[in-house]
Design a protein around this motif. Sequence first.
Motif: not given
Lengths: 115, 107
Positions: A23-24, A9, A5-7, A2, A107
Amino acid sequence: EAGVAQSPRYKIIEKRQSVAFWCNPISGHATLYWYQQILGQGPKLLIQFQNNGVVDDSQLPKDRFSAERLKGVDSTLKIQPAKLEDSAVYLCASGSSGRMTDTQYFGPGTRLTVL
Amino acid sequence: AQRVTQPEKLLSVFKGAPVELKCNYSYSGSPELFWYVQYSRQRLQLLLRHISRESIKGFTADLNKGETSFHLKKPFAQEEDSAMYYCALLGNYKLTFGKGTLLTVNP
Protein backbone atom coordinates in the motif's frame (compact mmCIF):
# COMPACT_ATOMS: atom_id res chain seq x y z
CA GLU A 1 -3.83 14.48 -5.81
CA ALA A 2 -3.09 10.82 -6.43
CA GLY A 3 -5.13 8.42 -4.39
CA VAL A 4 -4.14 5.46 -2.25
CA ALA A 5 -2.43 2.83 -4.37
CA GLN A 6 -2.52 -0.90 -3.69
CA SER A 7 -0.99 -3.91 -5.39
CA PRO A 8 -1.63 -6.50 -6.51
CA ARG A 9 -5.30 -6.03 -7.31
CA TYR A 10 -5.98 -9.76 -7.32
CA LYS A 11 -4.17 -12.74 -5.84
CA ILE A 12 -5.00 -16.42 -5.83
CA ILE A 13 -3.01 -18.76 -3.62
CA GLU A 14 -3.37 -22.16 -2.03
CA LYS A 15 -3.84 -22.59 1.69
CA ARG A 16 -0.64 -22.64 3.71
CA GLN A 17 1.10 -20.42 1.16
CA SER A 18 2.32 -16.93 1.98
CA VAL A 19 1.17 -13.67 0.43
CA ALA A 20 2.04 -10.00 0.75
CA PHE A 21 0.12 -6.86 -0.12
CA TRP A 22 1.52 -3.41 -0.67
CA CYS A 23 0.00 0.00 0.00
CA ASN A 24 1.19 3.49 -0.89
CA PRO A 25 -0.88 6.12 0.94
CA ILE A 26 -1.64 9.63 -0.21
CA SER A 27 1.50 11.72 0.01
CA GLY A 28 1.90 13.35 3.39
CA HIS A 29 -0.75 11.31 5.14
CA ALA A 30 0.40 10.33 8.61
CA THR A 31 -2.08 7.59 9.32
CA LEU A 32 -2.45 4.31 7.47
CA TYR A 33 -5.05 1.62 8.02
CA TRP A 34 -5.44 -1.96 6.82
CA TYR A 35 -8.94 -3.42 6.71
CA GLN A 36 -10.21 -6.89 5.89
CA GLN A 37 -13.55 -7.11 4.10
CA ILE A 38 -15.04 -10.57 3.87
CA LEU A 39 -17.80 -11.04 1.30
CA GLY A 40 -21.10 -9.74 2.67
CA GLN A 41 -19.48 -7.89 5.56
CA GLY A 42 -18.31 -4.38 6.19
CA PRO A 43 -14.60 -3.59 6.44
CA LYS A 44 -12.94 -4.68 9.67
CA LEU A 45 -9.90 -2.80 10.95
CA LEU A 46 -6.81 -4.98 11.21
CA ILE A 47 -4.12 -2.45 12.06
CA GLN A 48 -3.59 1.28 12.26
CA PHE A 49 -0.26 3.05 11.88
CA GLN A 50 0.58 6.60 12.88
CA ASN A 51 3.69 7.43 10.85
CA ASN A 52 5.76 4.25 11.36
CA GLY A 53 4.34 3.29 14.75
CA VAL A 54 1.46 0.93 15.46
CA VAL A 55 -1.54 2.59 17.12
CA ASP A 56 -3.94 -0.34 17.17
CA ASP A 57 -3.46 -3.94 16.11
CA SER A 58 -5.94 -5.52 18.49
CA GLN A 59 -7.87 -7.23 15.68
CA LEU A 60 -4.84 -8.47 13.77
CA PRO A 61 -4.42 -12.27 13.96
CA LYS A 62 -0.79 -12.02 14.93
CA ASP A 63 -0.08 -15.73 14.64
CA ARG A 64 -0.31 -15.42 10.86
CA PHE A 65 -0.66 -11.76 9.93
CA SER A 66 2.05 -9.14 10.11
CA ALA A 67 2.31 -5.59 8.88
CA GLU A 68 4.97 -2.95 8.73
CA ARG A 69 5.28 0.63 7.64
CA LEU A 70 8.93 1.35 7.18
CA LYS A 71 9.89 5.03 7.06
CA GLY A 72 6.29 5.98 7.73
CA VAL A 73 5.23 5.86 4.08
CA ASP A 74 4.53 2.59 2.26
CA SER A 75 3.17 -0.40 4.08
CA THR A 76 3.05 -4.13 3.54
CA LEU A 77 0.63 -6.64 5.00
CA LYS A 78 1.69 -10.29 5.03
CA ILE A 79 -0.18 -13.49 5.68
CA GLN A 80 1.86 -16.59 6.48
CA PRO A 81 0.48 -19.22 6.22
CA ALA A 82 -2.86 -18.42 4.60
CA LYS A 83 -6.09 -20.17 5.52
CA LEU A 84 -9.27 -20.55 3.53
CA GLU A 85 -11.04 -18.02 5.79
CA ASP A 86 -8.53 -15.34 4.81
CA SER A 87 -10.26 -15.00 1.44
CA ALA A 88 -11.37 -11.39 1.42
CA VAL A 89 -10.68 -7.95 0.02
CA TYR A 90 -7.87 -6.19 1.84
CA LEU A 91 -8.33 -2.45 1.90
CA CYS A 92 -5.74 0.15 2.70
CA ALA A 93 -6.76 3.64 3.76
CA SER A 94 -4.92 6.76 4.81
CA GLY A 95 -5.75 9.87 6.79
CA SER A 96 -3.98 13.18 6.91
CA SER A 97 -3.32 13.92 10.55
CA GLY A 98 -3.94 10.89 12.68
CA ARG A 99 -7.18 11.97 14.25
CA MET A 100 -9.73 9.25 13.83
CA THR A 101 -12.28 11.87 12.85
CA ASP A 102 -10.23 12.60 9.74
CA THR A 103 -11.69 11.39 6.49
CA GLN A 104 -10.18 8.06 5.54
CA TYR A 105 -9.28 7.71 1.88
CA PHE A 106 -9.48 4.15 0.63
CA GLY A 107 -7.49 2.32 -1.99
CA PRO A 108 -9.04 -0.01 -4.58
CA GLY A 109 -8.30 -3.08 -2.49
CA THR A 110 -6.62 -6.43 -3.10
CA ARG A 111 -8.94 -9.35 -3.62
CA LEU A 112 -7.39 -12.50 -2.12
CA THR A 113 -8.70 -15.95 -2.91
CA VAL A 114 -7.31 -18.85 -0.88
CA LEU A 115 -7.97 -22.27 -2.41
CA ALA B 1 -18.21 -3.54 22.55
CA GLN B 2 -19.39 -1.32 19.75
CA ARG B 3 -21.69 -2.55 17.05
CA VAL B 4 -23.36 -1.17 13.94
CA THR B 5 -26.46 -2.79 12.53
CA GLN B 6 -27.85 -2.18 9.08
CA PRO B 7 -30.98 -4.29 8.99
CA GLU B 8 -31.53 -4.21 5.23
CA LYS B 9 -29.06 -5.96 2.94
CA LEU B 10 -30.96 -4.84 -0.13
CA LEU B 11 -33.20 -1.83 -0.76
CA SER B 12 -34.90 -1.11 -4.06
CA VAL B 13 -36.81 2.08 -4.89
CA PHE B 14 -37.98 3.90 -7.96
CA LYS B 15 -36.47 7.11 -9.21
CA GLY B 16 -38.04 10.10 -7.50
CA ALA B 17 -39.19 8.12 -4.48
CA PRO B 18 -37.94 8.86 -0.98
CA VAL B 19 -35.28 6.57 0.39
CA GLU B 20 -34.20 5.78 3.93
CA LEU B 21 -31.29 3.50 4.78
CA LYS B 22 -31.42 2.39 8.36
CA CYS B 23 -28.51 2.28 10.79
CA ASN B 24 -28.60 1.42 14.47
CA TYR B 25 -25.62 1.39 16.76
CA SER B 26 -24.54 0.14 20.14
CA TYR B 27 -21.90 2.08 22.04
CA SER B 28 -21.58 3.10 25.66
CA GLY B 29 -19.86 6.41 25.04
CA SER B 30 -20.55 9.40 22.83
CA PRO B 31 -20.24 8.15 19.26
CA GLU B 32 -19.32 9.76 16.02
CA LEU B 33 -21.24 8.36 13.08
CA PHE B 34 -20.43 8.28 9.39
CA TRP B 35 -21.93 7.07 6.16
CA TYR B 36 -19.57 5.66 3.53
CA VAL B 37 -20.59 4.81 -0.03
CA GLN B 38 -19.14 2.57 -2.72
CA TYR B 39 -20.39 3.08 -6.26
CA SER B 40 -19.93 0.30 -8.79
CA ARG B 41 -16.27 -0.18 -9.68
CA GLN B 42 -15.23 2.70 -7.45
CA ARG B 43 -13.49 3.00 -4.10
CA LEU B 44 -15.14 3.25 -0.75
CA GLN B 45 -15.55 6.94 0.09
CA LEU B 46 -16.97 9.10 2.83
CA LEU B 47 -20.46 10.41 2.11
CA LEU B 48 -21.18 12.35 5.28
CA ARG B 49 -20.54 12.54 9.00
CA HIS B 50 -22.99 13.52 11.71
CA ILE B 51 -20.85 16.25 13.24
CA SER B 52 -20.92 18.19 9.99
CA ARG B 53 -24.72 18.25 9.89
CA GLU B 54 -24.54 18.80 6.15
CA SER B 55 -26.38 17.53 3.11
CA ILE B 56 -24.28 15.72 0.55
CA LYS B 57 -25.76 14.81 -2.84
CA GLY B 58 -29.16 15.45 -1.29
CA PHE B 59 -28.57 12.96 1.52
CA THR B 60 -28.95 13.85 5.18
CA ALA B 61 -28.57 11.84 8.36
CA ASP B 62 -29.54 12.78 11.89
CA LEU B 63 -28.08 11.20 14.97
CA ASN B 64 -30.84 10.10 17.33
CA LYS B 65 -29.19 9.16 20.61
CA GLY B 66 -32.46 8.11 22.19
CA GLU B 67 -33.09 5.53 19.50
CA THR B 68 -29.36 4.95 18.87
CA SER B 69 -29.96 5.45 15.18
CA PHE B 70 -28.31 7.31 12.31
CA HIS B 71 -30.58 6.73 9.34
CA LEU B 72 -29.62 8.09 5.91
CA LYS B 73 -32.38 9.84 4.01
CA LYS B 74 -32.99 11.41 0.64
CA PRO B 75 -36.35 12.82 -0.42
CA PHE B 76 -36.05 12.02 -4.13
CA ALA B 77 -33.79 9.15 -5.16
CA GLN B 78 -31.82 9.31 -8.40
CA GLU B 79 -30.49 6.43 -10.48
CA GLU B 80 -26.93 7.53 -9.76
CA ASP B 81 -27.56 6.92 -6.06
CA SER B 82 -27.43 3.19 -6.72
CA ALA B 83 -24.52 1.95 -4.62
CA MET B 84 -23.46 0.09 -1.50
CA TYR B 85 -23.87 2.18 1.64
CA TYR B 86 -22.05 1.51 4.90
CA CYS B 87 -22.80 3.07 8.24
CA ALA B 88 -19.75 3.40 10.52
CA LEU B 89 -19.20 4.30 14.15
CA LEU B 90 -16.06 5.84 15.61
CA GLY B 91 -15.56 4.70 19.16
CA ASN B 92 -12.54 3.74 21.25
CA TYR B 93 -10.37 5.18 18.46
CA LYS B 94 -11.65 2.50 16.10
CA LEU B 95 -13.97 2.76 13.09
CA THR B 96 -16.55 -0.04 13.07
CA PHE B 97 -18.59 -0.63 9.93
CA GLY B 98 -21.99 -2.18 9.44
CA LYS B 99 -22.51 -4.90 6.87
CA GLY B 100 -23.87 -2.46 4.32
CA THR B 101 -27.06 -1.92 2.35
CA LEU B 102 -27.15 -2.25 -1.42
CA LEU B 103 -29.42 0.48 -2.77
CA THR B 104 -30.87 0.08 -6.24
CA VAL B 105 -32.77 2.97 -7.78
CA ASN B 106 -34.90 1.81 -10.67
CA PRO B 107 -35.83 4.08 -13.60
